[in-house]
Design an enzyme around this catalytic site. Structure first.
Site, PDB file in Angstrom:
ATOM      1  N   SER A  81       0.834  -1.208   0.000  1.00  0.00           N
ATOM      2  CA  SER A  81       0.000   0.000   0.000  1.00  0.00           C
ATOM      3  C   SER A  81       0.867   1.255   0.000  1.00  0.00           C
ATOM      4  O   SER A  81       2.056   1.217   0.348  1.00  0.00           O
ATOM      5  CB  SER A  81      -0.898   0.010   1.231  1.00  0.00           C
ATOM      6  OG  SER A  81      -1.520  -1.248   1.372  1.00  0.00           O
TER       7      SER A  81
HETATM    8  C1  SAM Z   1      -3.191  -4.187  -0.190  1.00  0.00           C
HETATM    9  S1  SAM Z   1      -2.675  -5.838   0.041  1.00  0.00           S
HETATM   10  C2  SAM Z   1      -1.990  -5.785   1.677  1.00  0.00           C
HETATM   11  C3  SAM Z   1      -0.650  -5.142   1.766  1.00  0.00           C
HETATM   12  C4  SAM Z   1       0.140  -5.600   2.965  1.00  0.00           C
HETATM   13  N1  SAM Z   1      -0.447  -5.193   4.205  1.00  0.00           N
HETATM   14  C5  SAM Z   1       1.569  -5.142   2.854  1.00  0.00           C
HETATM   15  O1  SAM Z   1       2.083  -4.458   3.754  1.00  0.00           O
HETATM   16  O2  SAM Z   1       2.192  -5.470   1.846  1.00  0.00           O
HETATM   17  C6  SAM Z   1      -4.181  -6.716   0.357  1.00  0.00           C
HETATM   18  C7  SAM Z   1      -3.970  -8.177   0.641  1.00  0.00           C
HETATM   19  O3  SAM Z   1      -5.169  -8.740   1.106  1.00  0.00           O
HETATM   20  C8  SAM Z   1      -5.170 -10.099   0.728  1.00  0.00           C
HETATM   21  N2  SAM Z   1      -6.513 -10.660   0.868  1.00  0.00           N
HETATM   22  C9  SAM Z   1      -7.593 -10.531   0.042  1.00  0.00           C
HETATM   23  N3  SAM Z   1      -8.634 -11.213   0.531  1.00  0.00           N
HETATM   24  C10 SAM Z   1      -8.228 -11.776   1.691  1.00  0.00           C
HETATM   25  C11 SAM Z   1      -8.862 -12.597   2.663  1.00  0.00           C
HETATM   26  N4  SAM Z   1     -10.128 -12.973   2.546  1.00  0.00           N
HETATM   27  N5  SAM Z   1      -8.142 -13.002   3.730  1.00  0.00           N
HETATM   28  C12 SAM Z   1      -6.849 -12.623   3.874  1.00  0.00           C
HETATM   29  N6  SAM Z   1      -6.194 -11.856   2.986  1.00  0.00           N
HETATM   30  C13 SAM Z   1      -6.872 -11.428   1.915  1.00  0.00           C
HETATM   31  C14 SAM Z   1      -4.660 -10.053  -0.693  1.00  0.00           C
HETATM   32  O4  SAM Z   1      -4.177 -11.315  -1.115  1.00  0.00           O
HETATM   33  C15 SAM Z   1      -3.579  -8.990  -0.579  1.00  0.00           C
HETATM   34  O5  SAM Z   1      -2.331  -9.561  -0.367  1.00  0.00           O
END
Ligand code: SAM
Length: 431
Positions: A81
């Site tokens: 992000s």
């Molecule tokens: C914007 S990214 C997060 C960035 C992360 N916090 C970082 O510092 O790199 C959003 C993440 O949410 C994950 N995601 C989507 N649906 C999800 C779910 N139901 N449970 C857990 N993770 C999920 C995606 O795979 C993705 O890696």
């Protein structure tokens, strides 16, 4: 290019990365994105470039989101992000030493590493991601960064992580349509849930404290505007955007009432009269200020979105210079949209002249309401997400008469108002 040829651990890379990181943190603090000294120290300590090994340190320390995974259609599903929103959200989350924290959306592992710094040796961080390949990658990045205390889990974050509950803090770094019951259950009394929550097409980073009641609920302590990729798995919400099949346009409506693209195209083909507004808008007002005001107040809000690649093909419809679309009200037999008010560009205040245009038989009535909302919003001091108050209750608890707006979801209902700009109201709740 030059940097990618050097081994990531080389002294040259490390020294350059340290300089770039220091500059990024100075920018975040000066820009008001980070207020807490602890969050500032965490950003200084954790090397973002190590979590983005495919990118140069120059790219890694720009204050920008970096997409790290796309779906088959090319849509981003994981990213590191934007540091600005990470800083804002870590301030909102108020992680203290010793806290037990759950992150949903581990992604690269960078945010989890920042939070590991904040909880210190007496606390703990569990980070869940739905994709195993991302979890494996995050594991490698955390090792390379020397951050060994984060526990990574592959799973569907909609279920939280019962094995590690209760948590002092639960944070989603992925956009959610609803507040899942598991997150309420897995918070300690007085604990805080922070999530990017969708409210009729606007996304809000809402920090909510668990309040015993009566009635028990989650009360916002801070609200900001944000834009995250959406949750996948069992908690994925409805997608109310529909491609119009022309000019790269899509129409987005409130969740429960997706639009019929053919009906919208027919309305757009029959533009009616246009009324200039005395209120001028900045690009951000379409999403945060006015856009959010309409989302809260008007269930028939719609947004017309245009993909960046197609923006030159739909210029007349969209206020010039306003990013990626416009906002309005959509009925079964009419549409009202904000359109460019004149050929003049933005003034020194970066605000553009706008007009309200009617389409279809009911267009004039919708346009009058849209113009009225524009005036009311401006008269209320152009409130933004920061001014909004949001209280969430389980779906079965029905708020009775109150001036606050209510948005219903599958598991929760949201009660929204603008306490600084309207008469304070406390909804009476009935079971
Ligand atoms: C914007 S990214 C997060 C960035 C992360 N916090 C970082 O510092 O790199 C959003 C993440 O949410 C994950 N995601 C989507 N649906 C999800 C779910 N139901 N449970 C857990 N993770 C999920 C995606 O795979 C993705 O890696």
């Amino acid at each position: 290019q030059r940097w990618t040829r050097l081994p990531p651990g080389s002294t040259l890379i490390r020294v350059r990365a340290d300089q770039l990181r220091a500059a990024m943190v100075v920018g975040l603090v000066r820009g008001g994105r980070i207020h807490s000294p602890a969050v500032r120290r965490a950003f200084r300590a954790v090397p973002r470039h190590v979590f983005l090994p495919e990118f140069s340190p120059e790219d890694a320390y720009r204050d920008e989101p970096i997409v790290t995974k796309r779906d088959d259609a090319g849509r981003p599903i994981s990213s590191s992000s934007q540091p600005a929103i990470m800083g804002i959200m870590l301030d909102q989350l108020d992680v203290r030493p010793g806290h037990r924290v759950l992150e949903i959306g581990a992604g690269t592992g960078y945010n989890a590493a920042l939070m590991a710094e904040l909880v210190g040796p007496t606390g703990s961080v569990v980070a869940v991601d739905i994709d195993e390949d991302l979890v494996r990658g995050a594991e490698e990045h955390l090792m390379a960064a020397g951050s060994f205390s984060v526990r990574l889990v592959t799973g569907d974050g909609a279920l939280g992580y019962p094995e590690g509950a209760p948590f002092d803090r639960i944070v989603l770094t992925v956009g959610s349509w609803d507040i899942q019951p598991a997150w309420w259950r897995q918070l300690v009394p007085g604990g805080r849930l922070l999530l990017p929550l969708s409210v009729r097409g606007s996304q809000l980073a809402v920090a909510l404290d668990l309040v015993a009641g009566p009635p028990p609920g989650l009360h916002s302590v801070s609200v900001r505007s944000c834009a995250f990729v959406r949750l996948r798995g069992t908690g994925a919400g409805p997608d109310s955007s529909r491609a119009l099949g022309r000019d790269g346009l899509a129409v987005q409506t409130a969740d429960e009432r997706p639009a019929d693209p053919r009906a919208v195209c027919a309305l757009l083909d029959a533009p009616g009269p246009e009324w200039p507004s005395p209120v001028r808008l900045a690009a951000v007002d379409l999403w945060d200020g006015l856009g959010l005001w309409l989302a809260v107040q008007q269930p028939d809000i719609c947004r017309l979105l245009v993909s960046a690649a197609a923006s030159d093909r739909a210029p007349s419809l969209l206020p010039v210079g306003l990013d990626g679309g416009t906002v309005g009200l959509l009925g079964s037999h009419g549409l009202a949209l904000l359109v460019p008010g004149s050929r003049d560009g933005a003034g020194f205040d970066r605000r553009f002249p706008v007009a309200v245009r009617a389409y279809g038989p009911d267009g004039a009535e919708l346009a009058a309401r849209l113009a009225g909302q524009l005036d009311t919003w401006a008269a209320a001091g152009r409130p933004t997400a920061t001014d909004l108050r949001l209280r969430a209750y389980p779906a079965g608890v029905a708020p009775a008469a109150s001036s606050a707006a209510v948005v219903r979801k599958a598991h929760s209902q949201l009660v929204l108002d603008w306490p600084r700009n309207s008469v304070p109201s406390s909804p009476i709740l009935e079971r």
